[in-house]
Design an enzyme around this catalytic site. Sequence first.
Site, short mmCIF file in Angstrom:
data_model
loop_
_atom_site.label_atom_id
_atom_site.label_comp_id
_atom_site.label_asym_id
_atom_site.label_seq_id
_atom_site.Cartn_x
_atom_site.Cartn_y
_atom_site.Cartn_z
CG MET A 1 -0.51 0.72 2.41
SD MET A 1 -1.52 0.41 3.85
CE MET A 1 -1.16 -1.27 4.18
N PRO A 2 0.60 2.19 -0.86
CG PRO A 2 -0.38 3.52 -2.51
CD PRO A 2 -0.41 2.14 -1.91
CG LEU A 3 2.72 6.84 4.04
CD1 LEU A 3 1.34 7.27 4.53
CD2 LEU A 3 3.60 6.39 5.18
CB SER B 1 -4.58 0.41 -1.94
OG SER B 1 -4.21 1.16 -3.08
CD1 TRP C 1 -3.33 3.31 3.29
CD2 TRP C 1 -2.37 3.51 5.28
NE1 TRP C 1 -3.67 2.21 4.02
CE2 TRP C 1 -3.08 2.30 5.26
CE3 TRP C 1 -1.68 3.84 6.43
CZ2 TRP C 1 -3.13 1.43 6.34
CZ3 TRP C 1 -1.73 2.96 7.51
CH2 TRP C 1 -2.45 1.78 7.46
#
Length: 65
Positions: free
Chosen positions: A1-3, A38, A40
């Site tokens: 998941m990308p942040l 997905s 964040w």
Amino acid sequence: MPLIHVQQTPGKTAEQKAELVRELTDAYVKATGGKPESVWVTVQEIGTDSWSIGGETLAARAAKR
């Protein structure tokens, strides 16, 4: 998941930050084809007395103006 992590000085309204989060999420999804759920995003506010440029805090720079 990308942040996606945004660091900024205080002063933006809750509405402005909500719009920022939406726009960043949309841009990531558009660029990568990922799913919005997905992505964040965090927004960290750092006081102007804790952020400096060239050895001088932003607060000190603002006081000179």
